[in-house]
Design a protein around this motif. Structure first.
Motif, short mmCIF file in Angstrom:
data_model
loop_
_atom_site.label_atom_id
_atom_site.label_comp_id
_atom_site.label_asym_id
_atom_site.label_seq_id
_atom_site.Cartn_x
_atom_site.Cartn_y
_atom_site.Cartn_z
N PHE A 26 1.02 -1.42 0.49
CA PHE A 26 0.15 -0.15 0.38
C PHE A 26 0.83 1.31 -0.42
O PHE A 26 0.48 1.80 -0.68
CB PHE A 26 -0.48 0.41 1.07
CG PHE A 26 -2.04 0.66 0.65
CD1 PHE A 26 -2.29 0.67 0.12
CD2 PHE A 26 -2.52 2.01 2.11
CE1 PHE A 26 -4.52 1.36 -0.74
CE2 PHE A 26 -3.59 2.50 1.37
CZ PHE A 26 -4.34 1.79 0.22
N PHE A 27 2.03 1.73 0.97
CA PHE A 27 3.13 2.20 0.92
C PHE A 27 2.99 2.69 -1.09
O PHE A 27 3.49 3.75 -0.86
CB PHE A 27 3.94 2.15 2.15
CG PHE A 27 5.07 3.04 1.16
CD1 PHE A 27 4.80 4.48 2.23
CD2 PHE A 27 6.21 2.71 0.92
CE1 PHE A 27 6.38 5.58 1.58
CE2 PHE A 27 7.07 3.46 0.80
CZ PHE A 27 6.98 5.18 1.48
N LEU A 28 3.39 1.44 -1.30
CA LEU A 28 4.33 1.60 -2.99
C LEU A 28 3.31 1.95 -3.66
O LEU A 28 3.82 2.93 -4.18
CB LEU A 28 5.13 0.18 -3.12
CG LEU A 28 5.44 -0.50 -2.60
CD1 LEU A 28 6.29 -1.54 -2.74
CD2 LEU A 28 6.94 0.09 -2.73
N HIS A 29 2.06 1.68 -3.85
CA HIS A 29 1.52 2.35 -4.64
C HIS A 29 0.93 4.18 -3.82
O HIS A 29 1.24 4.63 -5.37
CB HIS A 29 -0.53 1.77 -4.14
CG HIS A 29 -0.28 0.79 -4.66
ND1 HIS A 29 -0.98 0.80 -6.26
CD2 HIS A 29 -0.10 -0.70 -4.16
CE1 HIS A 29 -1.42 -1.08 -6.64
NE2 HIS A 29 -0.92 -1.61 -5.69
N GLY A 30 1.10 4.23 -2.71
CA GLY A 30 1.33 5.73 -2.55
C GLY A 30 1.95 5.94 -2.97
O GLY A 30 1.48 7.58 -3.33
N SER A 31 2.97 6.29 -2.46
CA SER A 31 4.88 6.74 -2.54
C SER A 31 4.71 7.19 -3.52
O SER A 31 5.27 7.64 -5.19
CB SER A 31 5.14 6.36 -2.12
OG SER A 31 5.73 5.17 -2.46
N GLY A 32 4.17 6.20 -5.32
CA GLY A 32 4.12 5.94 -6.22
C GLY A 32 3.43 7.33 -7.24
O GLY A 32 3.91 7.80 -8.20
#
Length: 133
Positions: A26-32
């Motif tokens: 979920f962090f990867l999605h948001g920071s992307g």
């Protein structure tokens, strides 16, 4: 019998892996969305995608670290419900056809996180001595 005993004895470890993986992805999605990291593309902060990116980044970090996990999962749940309603359901009800499979799986994961919280090992327990949310 053996499998049941194995699951009971390793349940805390398995839940930790679950929480870490959900938080990380979920962090990867948001920071992307926010920074273009990890192959993502930056979206305007003023729009819905920007708000979603902020919530995904913060919620992902909270879940990953085990800090206010339930609160972070509620935020993630809200974003996934919004994504399903706004982006996916207009394309049809089937998540395999409307691109909503990740949102549906995240939604299910957030429900589990809301019920079980941060688990035995979390930053919240280290810093605050107990789970508050």
């Amino acid at each position: 019998m053996y499998f049941d005993k194995l699951v009971k004895s390793s349940g805390n470890y398995l839940y930790l892996v679950f929480r870490l993986l959900i938080g990380l992805v979920f962090f990867l999605h948001g920071s992307g969305k926010l920074f273009g990291w990890f192959g993502g593309s930056v979206v305007p902060l003023a729009g819905l995608f920007g708000v979603a990116g902020i919530i995904e980044t913060l919620a992902g970090l909270g879940i990953l670290l085990g800090f206010f996990t339930r609160l972070a999962a509620v935020g993630g749940l809200a974003v996934m419900i919004g994504a399903l309603i706004i982006a996916h359901l207009p394309q049809g009800w089937n998540p395999l056809q409307n691109g909503g499979e990740p949102a549906t799986l995240f939604l299910a994961a957030f429900l589990v996180l809301i019920v079980y919280g941060s688990g035995k090992w979390s930053l919240e327990r280290v810093l605050l001595k107990k789970e508050h949310f």
